[in-house]
Design a protein around this motif. Structure first.
Motif, PDB file in Angstrom:
ATOM      1  N   GLU A 163     -19.230  36.423 -42.701  1.00 37.00           N
ATOM      2  CA  GLU A 163     -18.587  36.642 -41.403  1.00 37.00           C
ATOM      3  C   GLU A 163     -17.813  35.400 -40.959  1.00 37.00           C
ATOM      4  O   GLU A 163     -16.660  35.489 -40.522  1.00 37.00           O
ATOM      5  N   LYS A 207      -3.749  38.697 -48.488  1.00 32.67           N
ATOM      6  CA  LYS A 207      -4.828  39.430 -47.811  1.00 32.67           C
ATOM      7  C   LYS A 207      -5.776  40.068 -48.819  1.00 32.67           C
ATOM      8  O   LYS A 207      -6.993  40.099 -48.613  1.00 32.67           O
ATOM      9  N   LYS A 233       1.046  33.030 -41.521  1.00 36.92           N
ATOM     10  CA  LYS A 233       1.946  34.184 -41.701  1.00 36.92           C
ATOM     11  C   LYS A 233       2.626  34.158 -43.079  1.00 36.92           C
ATOM     12  O   LYS A 233       3.845  34.296 -43.197  1.00 36.92           O
ATOM     13  N   LYS A 289      -7.928  37.349 -50.211  1.00 33.01           N
ATOM     14  CA  LYS A 289      -8.976  36.950 -49.258  1.00 33.01           C
ATOM     15  C   LYS A 289     -10.156  37.903 -49.337  1.00 33.01           C
ATOM     16  O   LYS A 289     -11.319  37.478 -49.367  1.00 33.01           O
ATOM     17  N   ASP A 340      -9.092  34.229 -41.535  1.00 31.96           N
ATOM     18  CA  ASP A 340      -8.196  35.056 -40.717  1.00 31.96           C
ATOM     19  C   ASP A 340      -7.410  34.186 -39.732  1.00 31.96           C
ATOM     20  O   ASP A 340      -6.229  34.441 -39.479  1.00 31.96           O
ATOM     21  N   ARG A 341      -8.061  33.165 -39.196  1.00 29.28           N
ATOM     22  CA  ARG A 341      -7.360  32.267 -38.272  1.00 29.28           C
ATOM     23  C   ARG A 341      -6.235  31.523 -39.002  1.00 29.28           C
ATOM     24  O   ARG A 341      -5.144  31.373 -38.474  1.00 29.28           O
ATOM     25  N   HIS A 355     -13.402  25.145 -40.510  1.00 29.19           N
ATOM     26  CA  HIS A 355     -12.198  25.909 -40.853  1.00 29.19           C
ATOM     27  C   HIS A 355     -11.553  25.376 -42.142  1.00 29.19           C
ATOM     28  O   HIS A 355     -11.144  26.160 -43.007  1.00 29.19           O
ATOM     29  N   LEU A 366      -4.651  32.546 -41.791  1.00 32.61           N
ATOM     30  CA  LEU A 366      -3.605  33.494 -42.177  1.00 32.61           C
ATOM     31  C   LEU A 366      -2.803  33.947 -40.955  1.00 32.61           C
ATOM     32  O   LEU A 366      -1.591  34.174 -41.053  1.00 32.61           O
ATOM     33  N   GLY A 367      -3.473  34.082 -39.810  1.00 33.24           N
ATOM     34  CA  GLY A 367      -2.759  34.437 -38.584  1.00 33.24           C
ATOM     35  C   GLY A 367      -1.771  33.360 -38.179  1.00 33.24           C
ATOM     36  O   GLY A 367      -0.693  33.652 -37.645  1.00 33.24           O
ATOM     37  N   GLY A 411     -14.773  34.720 -43.272  1.00 33.25           N
ATOM     38  CA  GLY A 411     -13.726  35.699 -42.979  1.00 33.25           C
ATOM     39  C   GLY A 411     -12.973  35.350 -41.708  1.00 33.25           C
ATOM     40  O   GLY A 411     -11.737  35.421 -41.655  1.00 33.25           O
ATOM     41  N   ARG A 412     -13.719  34.933 -40.673  1.00 28.82           N
ATOM     42  CA  ARG A 412     -13.094  34.569 -39.402  1.00 28.82           C
ATOM     43  C   ARG A 412     -12.225  33.316 -39.548  1.00 28.82           C
ATOM     44  O   ARG A 412     -11.109  33.270 -39.034  1.00 28.82           O
ATOM     45  N   TYR A 413     -12.724  32.303 -40.253  1.00 24.41           N
ATOM     46  CA  TYR A 413     -11.958  31.068 -40.433  1.00 24.41           C
ATOM     47  C   TYR A 413     -10.671  31.321 -41.220  1.00 24.41           C
ATOM     48  O   TYR A 413      -9.600  30.805 -40.876  1.00 24.41           O
TER      49      TYR A 413
END
Length: 279
Positions: free
Chosen positions: A28, A6, A42, A9, A35-36, A80, A38-39, A31-33
């Motif tokens: 933006e 994190k 895990k 990133k 985060d998807r 992505h 990394l979500g 960051g969103r791509y």
């Protein structure tokens, strides 16, 4: 050496902002791509990323549904993967051990339909906003005219400020992708359309193209009237229907293609056209 994913990133996004001078919108999106990813992944550190994990993520993207319940388009899936691949390149540059970026390939995407207008269709579209006493119509005519005669992207059109546009001189400096500056040129008709539109405006908003408030009270209350890309798309759709253009999904990009096609048909070479388009 930092290995927390994190933190890396965040540092990568800061690198894009400071070293690469990327736009706020690019930051933006990236960051969103990320985060998807990394979500889904895990993982705690960059070393936990594996080729198999990336393969599973690609399957996940392929099976993911958007807000309308439709599968993500291949081009969206690739956005992505491009963000992830560029992040991996950054990690390699930092000496962080992880999956080499060159091992991550982009998926084959659908052929993009190229829509451009024939001359008679274009003439009807440009004349469709025909009420010279109505500010909305004057604005819309100026929008259509400017998009066609300059070939600029819709995002570039939305970001124009009227104090930075020399209408009489006929040249506009455009900051395009990667913050590169290029000059675009206005035709005599576009200069006329812009002048008539600006002459009728009474607001003080800095944006060249704005939402037209219905009342003076609304004008006083609203601090940002700048049109969005979505608004421009709706305007073009409205006038393409009025102009009787059928069987074509007319968009801001259609006018950009029409501009390029018109230049090529009139003898311009491909490299010059690419430069004018900001490629």
């Amino acid at each position: 050496m930092i290995s927390d994913i994190k933190t890396l990133k965040i540092q990568y996004l800061e690198y894009l902002e400071i070293e690469k001078n990327r736009s706020a919108k690019t930051l933006e999106n990236y960051g969103r791509y990320l985060d998807r990813f990394l979500g889904f992944a895990k993982v705690a550190s960059a070393g936990d990323i594996s080729e198999d994990l990336i393969r599973q993520y690609r399957l996940h993207l392929n099976r993911l549904k958007d807000g309308q319940g439709e599968p993500l388009k291949k081009i969206t899936q690739n956005y992505h993967i491009i963000a992830l691949r560029n992040f991996l390149k950054y990690l390699a540059k930092r000496g962080v051990r992880t999956v080499p970026a060159e091992k991550v390939e982009l998926g084959k995407q659908e052929e993009r339909e190229v829509v451009f207008l024939e001359r008679d269709e274009l003439a009807r579209l440009l004349k469709a906003p025909d009420d010279s006493n109505n500010l909305d119509a004057l604005r819309d005519r100026a929008i259509l005219s400017t998009l066609f005669c300059t070939g600029m992207r819709v995002s570039e059109l939305c970001s124009l400020d009227r104090n930075k546009v020399d209408v009489s001189g006929g040249e506009i400096p455009i900051r395009g992708k990667g913050s590169k500056i290029r000059l675009v040129f206005l035709s005599d008709q576009t200069k006329k359309d812009l002048s008539e539109y600006l002459k009728k405006r009474t607001d003080v908003d800095e944006a060249m193209f704005i939402r037209i408030p219905r009342t003076k009270n609304a004008l006083a209350k609203e601090s940002d009237l700048r049109l969005t890309s979505r608004s421009i798309q709706r305007i073009i759709k409205k006038y393409s229907i009025k102009a009787g253009i059928v069987g074509k999904n007319v968009s801001p990009h259609s006018l950009r293609h029409s501009y390029a096609t018109d230049l090529l048909r009139n003898g311009a070479d491909i490299r010059s056209v690419q430069a004018l388009l900001g490629h």
